[in-house]
Scaffold this motif. Structure first.
Motif, PDB file in Angstrom:
ATOM      1  N   GLY A  53       0.689  -1.194   0.061  1.00  0.00           N
ATOM      2  CA  GLY A  53       0.076  -0.034   0.043  1.00  0.00           C
ATOM      3  C   GLY A  53       0.809   1.087   0.177  1.00  0.00           C
ATOM      4  N   PHE A  54       1.989   1.383   0.702  1.00  0.00           N
ATOM      5  CA  PHE A  54       2.865   2.336   0.836  1.00  0.00           C
ATOM      6  C   PHE A  54       3.501   2.743  -0.345  1.00  0.00           C
ATOM      7  CE2 PHE A  54       6.554   4.877   1.773  1.00  0.00           C
ATOM      8  CZ  PHE A  54       6.244   5.648   2.894  1.00  0.00           C
ATOM      9  N   PHE A  55       3.857   1.513  -1.286  1.00  0.00           N
ATOM     10  CA  PHE A  55       4.596   1.593  -2.263  1.00  0.00           C
ATOM     11  C   PHE A  55       3.874   1.973  -3.370  1.00  0.00           C
ATOM     12  CE2 PHE A  55       6.398  -0.160  -6.341  1.00  0.00           C
ATOM     13  CZ  PHE A  55       7.603   0.515  -6.357  1.00  0.00           C
ATOM     14  N   ARG A  56       2.464   1.769  -3.310  1.00  0.00           N
ATOM     15  CA  ARG A  56       1.506   1.940  -4.354  1.00  0.00           C
ATOM     16  C   ARG A  56       1.253   3.678  -4.172  1.00  0.00           C
ATOM     17  NH1 ARG A  56      -1.944  -1.494  -3.585  1.00  0.00           N
ATOM     18  NH2 ARG A  56      -3.044  -0.431  -1.813  1.00  0.00           N
ATOM     19  N   ASN A  57       0.990   4.219  -3.121  1.00  0.00           N
ATOM     20  CA  ASN A  57       1.009   5.600  -2.782  1.00  0.00           C
ATOM     21  C   ASN A  57       2.094   6.374  -3.411  1.00  0.00           C
ATOM     22  OD1 ASN A  57      -1.506   5.136  -1.870  1.00  0.00           O
ATOM     23  ND2 ASN A  57      -0.980   5.248   0.322  1.00  0.00           N
ATOM     24  N   TYR A  58       3.284   5.939  -2.923  1.00  0.00           N
ATOM     25  CA  TYR A  58       4.772   6.591  -3.291  1.00  0.00           C
ATOM     26  C   TYR A  58       4.660   6.439  -4.614  1.00  0.00           C
ATOM     27  CZ  TYR A  58       9.587   7.556  -3.739  1.00  0.00           C
ATOM     28  OH  TYR A  58      10.641   7.996  -4.206  1.00  0.00           O
ATOM     29  N   SER A  59       4.423   5.554  -5.359  1.00  0.00           N
ATOM     30  CA  SER A  59       4.622   5.207  -6.868  1.00  0.00           C
ATOM     31  C   SER A  59       3.823   6.519  -7.618  1.00  0.00           C
ATOM     32  CB  SER A  59       4.288   3.987  -7.337  1.00  0.00           C
ATOM     33  OG  SER A  59       5.114   3.010  -6.907  1.00  0.00           O
ATOM     34  N   ARG A  60       2.598   6.847  -6.904  1.00  0.00           N
ATOM     35  CA  ARG A  60       1.920   8.095  -7.776  1.00  0.00           C
ATOM     36  C   ARG A  60       2.038   9.458  -7.123  1.00  0.00           C
ATOM     37  NH1 ARG A  60      -3.645   4.811  -5.264  1.00  0.00           N
ATOM     38  NH2 ARG A  60      -3.817   3.027  -6.919  1.00  0.00           N
ATOM     39  N   MET A  61       3.263   9.615  -6.551  1.00  0.00           N
ATOM     40  CA  MET A  61       3.595  10.996  -6.303  1.00  0.00           C
ATOM     41  C   MET A  61       4.214  11.700  -7.569  1.00  0.00           C
ATOM     42  SD  MET A  61       5.488  10.578  -2.487  1.00  0.00           S
ATOM     43  CE  MET A  61       5.849  12.420  -2.446  1.00  0.00           C
ATOM     44  N   PRO A  62       4.088  13.115  -7.691  1.00  0.00           N
ATOM     45  CA  PRO A  62       4.562  13.694  -8.838  1.00  0.00           C
ATOM     46  C   PRO A  62       5.846  13.232  -9.254  1.00  0.00           C
ATOM     47  CG  PRO A  62       3.167  15.104  -7.579  1.00  0.00           C
ATOM     48  CD  PRO A  62       3.432  13.898  -6.791  1.00  0.00           C
ATOM     49  N   ARG A  63       6.742  13.277  -7.895  1.00  0.00           N
ATOM     50  CA  ARG A  63       8.239  13.137  -8.153  1.00  0.00           C
ATOM     51  C   ARG A  63       8.572  11.630  -8.605  1.00  0.00           C
ATOM     52  NH1 ARG A  63      12.149  14.617  -4.304  1.00  0.00           N
ATOM     53  NH2 ARG A  63      10.808  16.553  -3.650  1.00  0.00           N
TER      54      ARG A  63
END
Length: 247
Positions: free
Chosen positions: A10-20
């Motif tokens: 879940g954390f990795f999925r959210n991180y992967s969506r960040m603009p950077r």
């Protein structure tokens, strides 16, 4: 404590969506200043601590670095980095930053982007970096600014209508663990003052060559109006240092 939230799905999925995470270095507000702190990378051996998706590793090779090693504790991050990299001169290794153990004089440049506020013992990592750098080598790092990490909430003080009134700062001198909230997850960060960051580098033997507290570029503020509030307080601390020529 060696934290690895990035292998949580879940954390990795959210991180992967960040603009950077999507746009890479050009989507990182601090990148223009961080880039200006880097030395000439042509022909250099480079180490990236907390390399994530490998953006800085690939940039180093674009600048004709001889060989690049990226280390990260997260297998998911390294898997994505390898998928995005097609260059035999870039090597990715799964290891915690705290556990690096490279021979003396292995690298000309060591860089780290937004990783050390997850590391408990900054001093021991600096000692290891100093050991593996060539004399005259460069150490360039960025962290979340201590004004940003001082309080675990890491959020604005809001008015009755939800307006951002100011950024609260408290417990600044109380260094240590902060249980912060990031990407809908509890994350452990380590707060330390600007003086501690700088004096630790000096105590290890580095010469500090530049310090910066960049905000978003005008272009980024125009493209993302919500970024204009980032000019009201520093979010990043960047430091470049050099290992002395004579040992």
């Amino acid at each position: 404590m060696k934290q690895n939230k990035y292998d949580d799905p879940g954390f990795f999925r959210n991180y992967s969506r960040m603009p950077r995470s999507v746009g890479g270095l050009e989507a990182a507000g601090e990148w223009p200043v961080l880039r200006s702190l880097l030395p000439d990378l042509q022909g250099k051996n480079v180490l990236d601590l907390g390399c994530g998706f490998g953006w800085h590793c690939r940039y180093a090779r674009e600048q004709h670095a001889r060989h690049v090693v990226g280390v990260d504790i997260s297998e998911k991050m390294l898997e994505r980095a390898r998928e995005m990299t097609h260059d035999d001169a870039i090597e990715y290794r799964r290891v915690a930053i705290e556990d690096i153990d490279f021979p003396a004089n292995s690298f000309d440049v060591v860089l780290s982007s937004l990783a050390f506020h997850y590391v408990q013992h900054f001093d021991s990592v600096c000692q290891k970096v100093y050991h593996c750098l060539m004399p005259g080598g460069s150490f360039v790092l960025s962290v979340e600014h201590p004004i940003f990490t001082a309080l675990p909430a890491q959020d604005w003080y809001y008015g009755p209508n939800g307006e951002r009134l100011h950024w609260p700062v408290d417990r600044y001198q109380d260094e240590g663990l902060r249980q912060a909230r990031f990407l809908e997850n509890d994350v452990v960060k380590y707060h330390r003052t600007i003086a501690t960051y700088m004096n630790t580098l000096l105590d290890v033997g580095f010469t500090i060559t530049r310090v910066a507290e960049p905000g978003p570029t005008k272009e980024m503020q125009e493209a993302q109006p919500e970024m204009r509030d980032e000019t009201r307080r520093p979010m990043f601390l960047l430091i470049s240092a050099r290992k002395n020529e004579k040992q």
